[in-house]
Write an enzyme that holds these catalytic residues in place. Sequence first.
Site, PDB file in Angstrom:
ATOM      1  N   GLY A   1       0.834  -1.205   0.000  1.00 21.15           N
ATOM      2  CA  GLY A   1       0.000   0.000   0.000  1.00 21.15           C
ATOM      3  C   GLY A   1       0.867   1.253   0.000  1.00 21.15           C
TER       4      GLY A   1
ATOM      5  N   ASP B   1       0.492  -8.938   1.457  1.00 17.92           N
ATOM      6  CA  ASP B   1      -0.571  -8.045   0.966  1.00 17.92           C
ATOM      7  C   ASP B   1      -1.528  -8.833   0.076  1.00 17.92           C
ATOM      8  OD1 ASP B   1      -1.982  -5.742  -0.339  1.00 17.92           O
ATOM      9  OD2 ASP B   1      -0.432  -4.600   0.696  1.00 17.92           O
TER      10      ASP B   1
ATOM     11  N   GLY C   1      -3.980  -1.916  -2.385  1.00 15.02           N
ATOM     12  CA  GLY C   1      -2.596  -1.672  -2.809  1.00 15.02           C
ATOM     13  C   GLY C   1      -2.316  -2.414  -4.097  1.00 15.02           C
TER      14      GLY C   1
ATOM     15  N   LYS D   1       3.665 -13.035  18.605  1.00 14.83           N
ATOM     16  CA  LYS D   1       3.777 -13.837  19.832  1.00 14.83           C
ATOM     17  C   LYS D   1       4.634 -15.075  19.571  1.00 14.83           C
ATOM     18  CE  LYS D   1       0.808 -16.461  22.965  1.00 14.83           C
ATOM     19  NZ  LYS D   1       0.087 -17.625  22.445  1.00 14.83           N
TER      20      LYS D   1
ATOM     21  N   TYR E   1     -14.440   1.628  10.239  1.00 16.02           N
ATOM     22  CA  TYR E   1     -12.992   1.865  10.276  1.00 16.02           C
ATOM     23  C   TYR E   1     -12.555   2.229  11.701  1.00 16.02           C
ATOM     24  CZ  TYR E   1      -8.468   3.990   8.960  1.00 16.02           C
ATOM     25  OH  TYR E   1      -7.127   4.325   8.848  1.00 16.02           O
TER      26      TYR E   1
ATOM     27  N   ARG F   1      -9.442  10.646  -0.975  1.00 16.25           N
ATOM     28  CA  ARG F   1      -8.995  11.514   0.112  1.00 16.25           C
ATOM     29  C   ARG F   1      -8.770  12.923  -0.437  1.00 16.25           C
ATOM     30  NH1 ARG F   1      -5.105   7.285   3.478  1.00 16.25           N
ATOM     31  NH2 ARG F   1      -4.729   6.291   1.485  1.00 16.25           N
TER      32      ARG F   1
HETATM   33  P1  NAD Z   1      -3.447   1.626   1.527  1.00 12.47           P
HETATM   34  O1  NAD Z   1      -4.827   1.241   1.185  1.00 12.47           O
HETATM   35  O2  NAD Z   1      -2.597   2.269   0.486  1.00 12.47           O
HETATM   36  O3  NAD Z   1      -2.634   0.387   2.085  1.00 12.47           O
HETATM   37  C1  NAD Z   1      -3.236  -0.660   2.798  1.00 12.47           C
HETATM   38  C2  NAD Z   1      -2.674  -1.966   2.270  1.00 12.47           C
HETATM   39  O4  NAD Z   1      -3.248  -3.059   3.019  1.00 12.47           O
HETATM   40  C3  NAD Z   1      -3.021  -2.208   0.808  1.00 12.47           C
HETATM   41  O5  NAD Z   1      -1.877  -2.580   0.083  1.00 12.47           O
HETATM   42  C4  NAD Z   1      -4.037  -3.343   0.851  1.00 12.47           C
HETATM   43  O6  NAD Z   1      -4.026  -4.133  -0.306  1.00 12.47           O
HETATM   44  C5  NAD Z   1      -3.582  -4.082   2.111  1.00 12.47           C
HETATM   45  N1  NAD Z   1      -4.616  -4.898   2.724  1.00 12.47           N
HETATM   46  C6  NAD Z   1      -5.882  -4.533   3.063  1.00 12.47           C
HETATM   47  N2  NAD Z   1      -6.540  -5.580   3.583  1.00 12.47           N
HETATM   48  C7  NAD Z   1      -5.667  -6.620   3.602  1.00 12.47           C
HETATM   49  C8  NAD Z   1      -5.756  -7.974   4.020  1.00 12.47           C
HETATM   50  N3  NAD Z   1      -6.889  -8.472   4.532  1.00 12.47           N
HETATM   51  N4  NAD Z   1      -4.658  -8.756   3.899  1.00 12.47           N
HETATM   52  C9  NAD Z   1      -3.505  -8.281   3.367  1.00 12.47           C
HETATM   53  N5  NAD Z   1      -3.372  -7.006   2.948  1.00 12.47           N
HETATM   54  C10 NAD Z   1      -4.440  -6.197   3.054  1.00 12.47           C
HETATM   55  O7  NAD Z   1      -3.541   2.567   2.817  1.00 12.47           O
HETATM   56  P2  NAD Z   1      -2.413   3.407   3.575  1.00 12.47           P
HETATM   57  O8  NAD Z   1      -2.788   4.828   3.482  1.00 12.47           O
HETATM   58  O9  NAD Z   1      -1.083   2.974   3.122  1.00 12.47           O
HETATM   59  O10 NAD Z   1      -2.656   2.927   5.072  1.00 12.47           O
HETATM   60  C11 NAD Z   1      -1.852   1.913   5.649  1.00 12.47           C
HETATM   61  C12 NAD Z   1      -2.217   1.748   7.112  1.00 12.47           C
HETATM   62  O11 NAD Z   1      -2.006   2.971   7.813  1.00 12.47           O
HETATM   63  C13 NAD Z   1      -3.673   1.342   7.342  1.00 12.47           C
HETATM   64  O12 NAD Z   1      -3.725   0.422   8.414  1.00 12.47           O
HETATM   65  C14 NAD Z   1      -4.321   2.649   7.743  1.00 12.47           C
HETATM   66  O13 NAD Z   1      -5.438   2.438   8.567  1.00 12.47           O
HETATM   67  C15 NAD Z   1      -3.198   3.359   8.479  1.00 12.47           C
HETATM   68  N6  NAD Z   1      -3.367   4.808   8.441  1.00 12.47           N
HETATM   69  C16 NAD Z   1      -3.110   5.513   7.297  1.00 12.47           C
HETATM   70  C17 NAD Z   1      -3.288   6.890   7.297  1.00 12.47           C
HETATM   71  C18 NAD Z   1      -2.976   7.732   6.069  1.00 12.47           C
HETATM   72  O14 NAD Z   1      -3.102   8.966   6.136  1.00 12.47           O
HETATM   73  N7  NAD Z   1      -2.544   7.164   4.973  1.00 12.47           N
HETATM   74  C19 NAD Z   1      -3.751   7.551   8.438  1.00 12.47           C
HETATM   75  C20 NAD Z   1      -4.031   6.788   9.562  1.00 12.47           C
HETATM   76  C21 NAD Z   1      -3.816   5.426   9.564  1.00 12.47           C
HETATM   77  N1  UDP Z   2     -12.739  16.394   1.445  1.00 12.73           N
HETATM   78  C1  UDP Z   2     -13.123  17.395   0.571  1.00 12.73           C
HETATM   79  N2  UDP Z   2     -13.172  17.117  -0.759  1.00 12.73           N
HETATM   80  C2  UDP Z   2     -12.841  15.904  -1.275  1.00 12.73           C
HETATM   81  C3  UDP Z   2     -12.418  14.889  -0.389  1.00 12.73           C
HETATM   82  C4  UDP Z   2     -12.385  15.167   0.963  1.00 12.73           C
HETATM   83  O1  UDP Z   2     -13.406  18.509   1.000  1.00 12.73           O
HETATM   84  O2  UDP Z   2     -12.911  15.738  -2.512  1.00 12.73           O
HETATM   85  C5  UDP Z   2     -12.731  16.706   2.872  1.00 12.73           C
HETATM   86  C6  UDP Z   2     -13.367  15.651   3.776  1.00 12.73           C
HETATM   87  O3  UDP Z   2     -14.763  15.842   3.851  1.00 12.73           O
HETATM   88  C7  UDP Z   2     -12.670  15.931   5.084  1.00 12.73           C
HETATM   89  C8  UDP Z   2     -11.269  16.373   4.650  1.00 12.73           C
HETATM   90  O4  UDP Z   2     -11.379  16.757   3.289  1.00 12.73           O
HETATM   91  O5  UDP Z   2     -13.294  16.992   5.758  1.00 12.73           O
HETATM   92  C9  UDP Z   2     -10.221  15.283   4.762  1.00 12.73           C
HETATM   93  O6  UDP Z   2     -10.712  14.142   4.102  1.00 12.73           O
HETATM   94  P1  UDP Z   2      -9.814  12.849   3.859  1.00 12.73           P
HETATM   95  O7  UDP Z   2     -10.702  11.832   3.240  1.00 12.73           O
HETATM   96  O8  UDP Z   2      -8.580  13.226   3.140  1.00 12.73           O
HETATM   97  O9  UDP Z   2      -9.359  12.434   5.307  1.00 12.73           O
HETATM   98  P2  UDP Z   2     -10.165  12.064   6.646  1.00 12.73           P
HETATM   99  O10 UDP Z   2     -11.553  12.607   6.551  1.00 12.73           O
HETATM  100  O11 UDP Z   2     -10.111  10.604   6.724  1.00 12.73           O
HETATM  101  O12 UDP Z   2      -9.379  12.761   7.665  1.00 12.73           O
END
Ligand code: NAD
Ligand code: UDP
Length: 321
Positions: A11, A32, A37, A106, A146, A187
């Site tokens: 991802g 993955d 991803g 573990k 989520y 996003r």
């Molecule tokens: P992403 O969707 O790009 O990456 C998630 C990855 O997990 C993907 O490659 C997907 O294929 C894999 N995946 C999902 N379900 C799976 C499963 N059952 N088995 C194996 N692989 C699986 O998202 P990201 O932005 O890279 O987020 C990664 C992690 O970080 C997530 O746990 C997310 O909740 C956390 N996180 C991200 C953000 C952010 O801003 N990007 C913020 C807070 C938390």
């Molecule tokens: N948002 C927006 N326009 C878009 C997508 C998102 O104004 O096309 C807003 C959304 O409603 C939120 C903020 O941007 O208030 C951040 O959204 P994002 O999905 O990036 O992150 P999260 O809500 O998970 O923090």
Amino acid sequence: MKRSVVTGGAGFLGSHLCERLLDEGHAVICLDNFVTGTPVNVAHLTGHEHFRLVRCNVTDYVHVTGPVDYVLHFASPASPIDYLNLPIHTLKVGSIGTLHALGLAKEKHARFVLASTSEVYGDPQVHPQPEDYWGHVNPVGPRGVYDEAKRFGEALTMAYRRSHGVDAGIVRIFNTHGPRMRPNDGRAIPAFATQALRGEPITVAGDGSQTRSIIYVDDLVEGIVRMTFSGHPGPMNIGNPHELSILELAELVREVAKSESVISFIPRPEDDPTVRQPDISLAREILGWEPAVDLRSGLDSTVSWFRGHPDVIRRDASRPD
Ligand code: NAD
Ligand code: UDP
């Protein structure tokens, strides 16, 4: 040589983490199922002698042969569009997937790190958010799949720490941006950058006064790696305390993209948090960490990534004059 397992390693964040752990001299096993991803995110690593990519749904089963020193559990849909499309998958990977990843840690006596999220604070009533704030989450709203999966994952992580002595820790990640985000992941930053680069209207939800605090991926990865090696249980916020409104963010992305797109206001999604800003005192104190990349240069890099993305260009080419 240390061996690290990264679930969700193909991802956005996971791929940067795999890259960084290889740079640290670790062997890296990336698990993955490519639901959100893609192998393309780690294609540049597949020739590395210490990198292995394994297709695996961590909700079904997790098995790794040989010793493991670190398990970084990042598998989960993460963008609102993804987890709203995949609500049950999201709940399963946050619960059963986390159980399996903890079981692996573990069995191998490995350090475990859960990728949790600022979403555990929901629509916060305390601002900025310190780690001892318990949050304000609607469990039955659409985002609950989520937020509650992550909250359950945190509880499970602490239970494994207390009951099984697993060296487990929790990082609460705040909104991150950078290369390898998908243009269509829904996003704010991918949406704004793609729209600005195509000259399309930039879709701001509500009046855009809701706030977020965005961190560039390199800063985030540095914080996560330090947290992993620290042995600290957390939970620990990793984010950039620089808070801005979504309207300000849209205008800044437009400026960085040198775009003349208009701003178009769209309805605000249900349970969209009104404010978000991390209190990072704990990370500063324990890890000696704070973000180093300023807002504008981070956005420059992210917008450049989208500028070169085939899906952004392709749509551009197909637009009528
Ligand atoms: P992403 O969707 O790009 O990456 C998630 C990855 O997990 C993907 O490659 C997907 O294929 C894999 N995946 C999902 N379900 C799976 C499963 N059952 N088995 C194996 N692989 C699986 O998202 P990201 O932005 O890279 O987020 C990664 C992690 O970080 C997530 O746990 C997310 O909740 C956390 N996180 C991200 C953000 C952010 O801003 N990007 C913020 C807070 C938390
Ligand atoms: N948002 C927006 N326009 C878009 C997508 C998102 O104004 O096309 C807003 C959304 O409603 C939120 C903020 O941007 O208030 C951040 O959204 P994002 O999905 O990036 O992150 P999260 O809500 O998970 O923090």
